[in-house]
Motif scaffolding. Structure first.
Motif, short mmCIF file in Angstrom:
data_model
loop_
_atom_site.label_atom_id
_atom_site.label_comp_id
_atom_site.label_asym_id
_atom_site.label_seq_id
_atom_site.Cartn_x
_atom_site.Cartn_y
_atom_site.Cartn_z
N ALA A 186 45.34 58.27 -36.97
CA ALA A 186 45.55 56.82 -36.93
C ALA A 186 45.09 56.25 -35.59
O ALA A 186 45.04 56.96 -34.58
N ILE A 187 44.80 54.94 -35.60
CA ILE A 187 44.40 54.28 -34.36
C ILE A 187 45.55 54.33 -33.35
O ILE A 187 46.72 54.24 -33.73
N ASP A 188 45.23 54.53 -32.09
CA ASP A 188 46.22 54.56 -31.01
C ASP A 188 46.63 53.12 -30.68
O ASP A 188 45.83 52.34 -30.18
N PRO A 189 47.91 52.76 -30.94
CA PRO A 189 48.32 51.39 -30.65
C PRO A 189 48.32 51.05 -29.16
O PRO A 189 48.35 49.88 -28.79
N THR B 116 40.30 43.58 -30.09
CA THR B 116 41.52 43.75 -29.28
C THR B 116 42.74 43.21 -30.02
O THR B 116 43.66 43.97 -30.31
N HIS B 117 42.75 41.96 -30.37
CA HIS B 117 43.88 41.45 -31.17
C HIS B 117 43.87 42.09 -32.56
O HIS B 117 44.90 42.52 -33.06
N VAL B 118 42.71 42.12 -33.18
CA VAL B 118 42.50 42.91 -34.40
C VAL B 118 41.55 44.03 -34.02
O VAL B 118 40.37 43.79 -33.74
N ALA B 119 42.06 45.26 -33.98
CA ALA B 119 41.29 46.39 -33.51
C ALA B 119 41.02 47.37 -34.64
O ALA B 119 41.94 47.72 -35.39
N VAL B 120 39.77 47.80 -34.78
CA VAL B 120 39.39 48.78 -35.79
C VAL B 120 38.80 50.00 -35.09
O VAL B 120 37.83 49.88 -34.33
N ASP B 121 39.41 51.17 -35.33
CA ASP B 121 38.85 52.41 -34.78
C ASP B 121 37.70 52.85 -35.67
O ASP B 121 37.89 53.36 -36.77
N PHE B 122 36.49 52.60 -35.19
CA PHE B 122 35.30 52.91 -35.99
C PHE B 122 35.17 54.41 -36.25
O PHE B 122 34.47 54.80 -37.19
N ASP B 123 35.80 55.24 -35.43
CA ASP B 123 35.70 56.69 -35.65
C ASP B 123 36.67 57.18 -36.71
O ASP B 123 36.58 58.32 -37.15
N ILE B 124 37.59 56.30 -37.15
CA ILE B 124 38.52 56.63 -38.24
C ILE B 124 38.12 55.92 -39.53
O ILE B 124 38.28 56.47 -40.63
N CYS B 125 37.64 54.68 -39.45
CA CYS B 125 37.24 53.89 -40.63
C CYS B 125 36.26 54.68 -41.49
O CYS B 125 35.27 55.21 -40.98
N LEU B 126 36.56 54.76 -42.81
CA LEU B 126 35.63 55.42 -43.72
C LEU B 126 35.11 54.46 -44.79
O LEU B 126 34.74 54.86 -45.89
N VAL C 76 46.52 46.04 -42.02
CA VAL C 76 47.19 47.22 -41.48
C VAL C 76 47.85 48.00 -42.62
O VAL C 76 47.79 49.23 -42.66
N ASP C 77 48.45 47.28 -43.56
CA ASP C 77 49.14 47.92 -44.67
C ASP C 77 48.19 48.57 -45.67
O ASP C 77 48.52 49.61 -46.24
N VAL C 78 47.03 47.99 -45.91
CA VAL C 78 46.16 48.49 -46.97
C VAL C 78 45.17 49.55 -46.53
O VAL C 78 44.64 50.29 -47.36
N CYS C 79 44.89 49.64 -45.25
CA CYS C 79 43.89 50.64 -44.82
C CYS C 79 44.42 52.04 -45.09
O CYS C 79 45.48 52.42 -44.56
N PRO C 80 43.72 52.85 -45.89
CA PRO C 80 44.25 54.17 -46.27
C PRO C 80 44.25 55.18 -45.13
O PRO C 80 44.92 56.21 -45.25
N VAL C 81 43.55 54.91 -44.07
CA VAL C 81 43.47 55.88 -42.96
C VAL C 81 44.03 55.31 -41.66
O VAL C 81 43.84 55.89 -40.58
N ASP C 82 44.74 54.18 -41.74
CA ASP C 82 45.36 53.58 -40.55
C ASP C 82 44.38 53.39 -39.40
O ASP C 82 44.66 53.75 -38.25
N ALA C 83 43.25 52.80 -39.74
CA ALA C 83 42.22 52.58 -38.72
C ALA C 83 42.39 51.26 -37.98
O ALA C 83 41.68 51.00 -37.00
N ILE C 84 43.34 50.40 -38.44
CA ILE C 84 43.46 49.04 -37.91
C ILE C 84 44.78 48.86 -37.18
O ILE C 84 45.83 49.27 -37.67
N ASP C 85 44.72 48.21 -36.01
CA ASP C 85 45.92 47.79 -35.29
C ASP C 85 45.83 46.29 -35.05
O ASP C 85 44.81 45.80 -34.59
#
Ligand code: SF4
Ligand code: F3S
Ligand code: ZN
Length: 103
Positions: free
Chosen positions: A1-4, A36-46, A90-99
Motif C-alpha cells: 500500500a501507499i505510504d501515508p 500530494t493532496h491526492v497521491a497515487v503510488d505509480f509503482d503500486i497502481c495496476l 481510496v476505498d475502491v482501489c484494489p491495491v491501496d495505491a491512493i492516499d
C-alpha cells in the motif's frame, strides 16, 4: 500500500502537470508517487480504473507508462485541487495505491 507518510519519507524530485512527484524515480521501471493532496503510488497502481470511474469530480486522468512492470498506464491525479475529500477512490482501489490527505 501507499505510504501515508510519504511527504516525510520521500523527496519531491519533480513536478508533472502542476502536481508534485515524490521519488525515487528511475524511468521506466520506477515512477514514484504523483500528487500530494491526492497521491497515487505509480509503482503500486495496476490500472484497475475504479478511481477514474468513481471520482465524482474527475480528479484522475490516464497517463501512459510504457515499460512499467505493474501496468502501462497509471491514474494521474491531474485535477487534485478539485478533490472534495469523499474518499471513494481510496476505498475502491484494489491495491491501496491512493492516499487522500483530508485533514
Ligand atoms: Fe475524487 Fe473523492 Fe478521491 Fe477526491 S477523495 S480524488 S473527490 S474520489
Ligand atoms: Fe490504479 Fe487503483 Fe486507480 S490500481 S487506476 S489507482 S483504482
Ligand atoms: Zn502526474
Amino acid at each position: 500500500a501507499i505510504d501515508p507518510q510519504f511527504t516525510e519519507n520521500r523527496e519531491q524530485v519533480d513536478t508533472h502537470k502542476g502536481h508534485d512527484v515524490w521519488g525515487p524515480v528511475e524511468e521506466p521501471e520506477k515512477l514514484g508517487i504523483h500528487g500530494t493532496h491526492v497521491a497515487v503510488d505509480f509503482d503500486i497502481c495496476l490500472a484497475d480504473g475504479a478511481c477514474l470511474e468513481d471520482c465524482p469530480v474527475d480528479v484522475f486522468e490516464w497517463v501512459e507508462t510504457p515499460g512499467h512492470p505493474e501496468s502501462e498506464k497509471k491514474a494521474d491525479p491531474a485535477n487534485e485541487t478539485q478533490c472534495i475529500d469523499c474518499m471513494l477512490c481510496v476505498d475502491v482501489c484494489p491495491v491501496d495505491a491512493i492516499d487522500v490527505d483530508a485533514s
